[in-house]
Scaffold this motif. Structure first.
Motif, PDB file in Angstrom:
ATOM      1  N   ALA A  26      29.574  48.918  42.974  1.00 51.62           N
ATOM      2  CA  ALA A  26      28.939  48.384  42.090  1.00 51.62           C
ATOM      3  C   ALA A  26      29.974  47.243  41.922  1.00 51.62           C
ATOM      4  O   ALA A  26      29.454  45.947  41.855  1.00 51.62           O
ATOM      5  N   VAL A  27      31.491  47.379  41.992  1.00 55.27           N
ATOM      6  CA  VAL A  27      32.346  45.636  41.657  1.00 55.27           C
ATOM      7  C   VAL A  27      32.464  45.208  43.193  1.00 55.27           C
ATOM      8  O   VAL A  27      32.031  44.080  43.019  1.00 55.27           O
ATOM      9  N   ASN A  61      28.284  44.046  35.535  1.00 58.32           N
ATOM     10  CA  ASN A  61      28.833  42.672  34.177  1.00 58.32           C
ATOM     11  C   ASN A  61      29.507  42.591  33.930  1.00 58.32           C
ATOM     12  O   ASN A  61      29.860  41.877  33.422  1.00 58.32           O
ATOM     13  N   SER A  62      30.491  43.840  33.448  1.00 58.37           N
ATOM     14  CA  SER A  62      32.019  43.642  32.683  1.00 58.37           C
ATOM     15  C   SER A  62      32.811  42.426  34.024  1.00 58.37           C
ATOM     16  O   SER A  62      33.722  42.029  33.725  1.00 58.37           O
ATOM     17  N   VAL A  63      32.447  42.953  35.542  1.00 53.48           N
ATOM     18  CA  VAL A  63      33.186  42.479  36.598  1.00 53.48           C
ATOM     19  C   VAL A  63      32.150  41.007  36.624  1.00 53.48           C
ATOM     20  O   VAL A  63      33.044  40.100  36.766  1.00 53.48           O
ATOM     21  N   LEU A  64      30.985  40.521  36.327  1.00 58.43           N
ATOM     22  CA  LEU A  64      30.473  39.410  36.153  1.00 58.43           C
ATOM     23  C   LEU A  64      31.405  38.313  35.320  1.00 58.43           C
ATOM     24  O   LEU A  64      31.745  36.988  35.185  1.00 58.43           O
ATOM     25  N   GLU A  65      31.429  39.148  33.845  1.00 56.79           N
ATOM     26  CA  GLU A  65      32.085  38.150  32.975  1.00 56.79           C
ATOM     27  C   GLU A  65      33.444  37.983  32.730  1.00 56.79           C
ATOM     28  O   GLU A  65      33.342  36.984  32.129  1.00 56.79           O
ATOM     29  N   CYS A  91      40.185  36.177  43.852  1.00 59.18           N
ATOM     30  CA  CYS A  91      40.192  36.901  44.967  1.00 59.18           C
ATOM     31  C   CYS A  91      40.402  38.375  43.961  1.00 59.18           C
ATOM     32  O   CYS A  91      40.565  38.314  43.187  1.00 59.18           O
ATOM     33  N   ILE A  92      39.705  39.266  44.694  1.00 60.37           N
ATOM     34  CA  ILE A  92      39.241  40.378  43.444  1.00 60.37           C
ATOM     35  C   ILE A  92      39.932  41.448  44.607  1.00 60.37           C
ATOM     36  O   ILE A  92      39.125  42.139  45.339  1.00 60.37           O
ATOM     37  N   ILE A  93      41.058  42.153  43.707  1.00 58.59           N
ATOM     38  CA  ILE A  93      41.479  44.085  44.205  1.00 58.59           C
ATOM     39  C   ILE A  93      40.824  45.004  43.545  1.00 58.59           C
ATOM     40  O   ILE A  93      40.754  44.893  41.902  1.00 58.59           O
ATOM     41  N   VAL A  94      39.969  45.727  44.343  1.00 62.76           N
ATOM     42  CA  VAL A  94      39.432  47.333  43.945  1.00 62.76           C
ATOM     43  C   VAL A  94      40.186  48.563  43.825  1.00 62.76           C
ATOM     44  O   VAL A  94      40.088  48.364  44.760  1.00 62.76           O
ATOM     45  N   ILE A  95      40.414  48.756  43.231  1.00 60.05           N
ATOM     46  CA  ILE A  95      40.954  50.163  43.357  1.00 60.05           C
ATOM     47  C   ILE A  95      39.917  51.279  42.152  1.00 60.05           C
ATOM     48  O   ILE A  95      39.743  51.295  41.579  1.00 60.05           O
ATOM     49  N   GLY A  96      39.461  51.910  43.478  1.00 61.07           N
ATOM     50  CA  GLY A  96      38.555  52.980  43.173  1.00 61.07           C
ATOM     51  C   GLY A  96      37.505  54.653  43.915  1.00 61.07           C
ATOM     52  O   GLY A  96      37.781  53.687  44.834  1.00 61.07           O
ATOM     53  N   GLY A  97      37.018  54.994  43.564  1.00 65.73           N
ATOM     54  CA  GLY A  97      36.007  55.183  44.177  1.00 65.73           C
ATOM     55  C   GLY A  97      34.832  55.189  44.771  1.00 65.73           C
ATOM     56  O   GLY A  97      34.915  53.417  44.522  1.00 65.73           O
ATOM     57  N   GLY A  98      34.185  55.697  45.646  1.00 66.77           N
ATOM     58  CA  GLY A  98      32.892  54.484  46.552  1.00 66.77           C
ATOM     59  C   GLY A  98      32.450  54.683  45.171  1.00 66.77           C
ATOM     60  O   GLY A  98      31.430  53.483  45.660  1.00 66.77           O
TER      61      GLY A  98
END
Ligand code: NAD
Ligand code: ZN
Length: 372
Positions: free
Chosen positions: A122-123, A94-98, A110-117
């Motif tokens: 989720a993103v 939800n926070s990404v959709l918002e 474009c979205i850049i996502v930096i994170g674990g699996g």
């Protein structure tokens, strides 16, 4: 195309290039990230960061400098909770959709996502569903995600207490494995990618298995070069499975890359995700390797060699929840998740997988007793 009076069958193919970049400095001017964006030309960029990555100050400093000199960035990076909590409810989605809505991102953004699996899953799910799909660049930040999940094409979150119940197959625009992200991992997360690397080596590449064996002390001692070399090969094997394996969206019954995973997924659920995915996979591999011996496929000496390697890298190969009566329901839940008939992988030898379609509870009970 074939046509008759009342039926038309019109096959079509989508061309896709799965892009993986390997670096230790993503944010260098004109470096891998800049050149990917130069091709993509996004109108706006939203950066989403796993809160675990905030412990990596040098990486964050480079990210902030890059944001300052790069146009089209929306606000500050969005920091989201890391680990399985990111998938256990819809808060991160939800926070990404918002943020997509608030910043008016469109399909040319474009979205850049930096994170674990977990955060990538989720993103990625939010990005795949907003406006029916925004391009996403993944920067996996754990050893497991750099060697395995980050180069995959799956996104999703858990629901009804079931792993990955809601999700989509949707390849990212590109994946950047930046080894500088690995420096801040704790002991458990550092080793996590190695059980997945052993898994893929057991199925597809004996030389990688031997390399992990030969370098086990360096790997345990956090030697970054030894780790990067193993993760790169693991990532390439996973990637090649997707691009050349003939079943990128897992329509068939067999799921070779899920070797050891029926038990791993059930164990994660029974421990309320307090066990890491990498540790759960190590236990799952130990179980399925021991089952392979019990079923007469595998020589016991090979099984011992595999379990010893996991042990020498610091992995658990047993867990108190294995004797929970609910544990064995994991086999049926795995079948349901795949759909169709049960297909599990067993080993006849290293690089010699074989499929089975039934696994008796009694065999697993005996194996669990042996592992204890
Ligand atoms: N989509 C797929 O194909 C696929 C495949 C395998 C696994 N998975 C999923 O991946 C998840 C496991 O991912 P994981 O093993 O990467 O761990 P994770 O995402 O659960 O993260 C583990 C912990 O590490 C922290 N962290 C992340 N990066 C860090 C960094 N650079 N420094 C310090 N801490 C950091 C996180 O905040 C979290 O607390 C599971 O949900 C699993 O189901 C997905
Ligand atoms: Zn896995």
């Amino acid at each position: 195309m074939t046509c008759s009076n009342n039926s038309i069958d019109a096959p079509f193919t989508i061309k896709w290039t799965h892009k993986l970049r390997l670096t230790n400095s993503s944010f260098t001017e004109g470096g891998v990230l800049d050149s990917l964006l130069a091709t993509l030309q996004p109108l706006k960029i939203l950066v989403v960061v796993d809160d675990g990555v905030t412990s990596n100050q040098p990486f964050l400093n480079s990210l902030h400098k890059w944001c300052e000199r790069t146009g089209a960035i929306c606000d500050e990076p969005l920091i989201v909770i890391g680990g399985e909590a990111a998938k256990n409810d819809f808060n991160v989605v939800n926070s990404v959709l918002e943020a997509i809505n608030h910043n008016n991102l469109c399909r040319k953004s474009c979205i850049i996502v930096i994170g674990g699996g977990a955060v990538l899953d989720a993103v990625g799910f939010a990005a795949s569903t907003a406006h029916r799909g925004l391009p996403i660049i993944r920067m996996p930040s754990t050893s497991l995600s750099q060697g395995d999940s980050g180069v995959g094409v799956k996104n999703g979150v858990n629901y009804f207490g079931k792993k990955n119940f809601v999700g989509v197959f949707d390849p990212p625009y590109a994946v950047i494995n930046d080894s500088s992200l690995l420096q801040s991992l704790d002991k458990t997360q550092w080793r996590s990618g190695l059980s997945e690397a052993i898994k893929v080596a057991l199925i597809k590449d004996e030389s990688l298995f031997e390399q992990i064996e030969a370098n086990s002390k360096l790997l345990l001692g956090r030697d970054i070069n030894a780790m990067v070399s193993v993760l790169q090969q693991s990532a390439k094997l996973h990637l090649r499975h997707i691009t050349d394996g003939g079943d990128p969206f897992e329509r068939l019954d067999a799921r070779p890359l899920d070797f050891g995973h029926w038990a791993a997924h059930k164990l994660e659920q029974l421990t309320n995700y307090t066990i890491s995915h990498g540790d759960a996979v190590a236990i799952g591999l130990s179980i399925d390797v021991a089952c392979s011996v019990r079923l007469g496929f595998l020589d016991n000496s090979v099984a011992m060699r595999i379990v010893s390697l996991l042990d020498s890298l610091g992995f658990p190969t047993n867990h108190s929840e294995l004797t929970n009566t609910e544990f064995l329901t994991g086999i049926e839940e795995f079948r349901q998740h795949l759909g169709g008939q049960l297909t599990l992988l067993m080993l006849k030898g290293i690089e010699e997988p074989t499929e089975i379609h039934r696994l008796d509870h009694e065999v697993v009970r005996q194996v669990i007793n042996e592992l204890r």
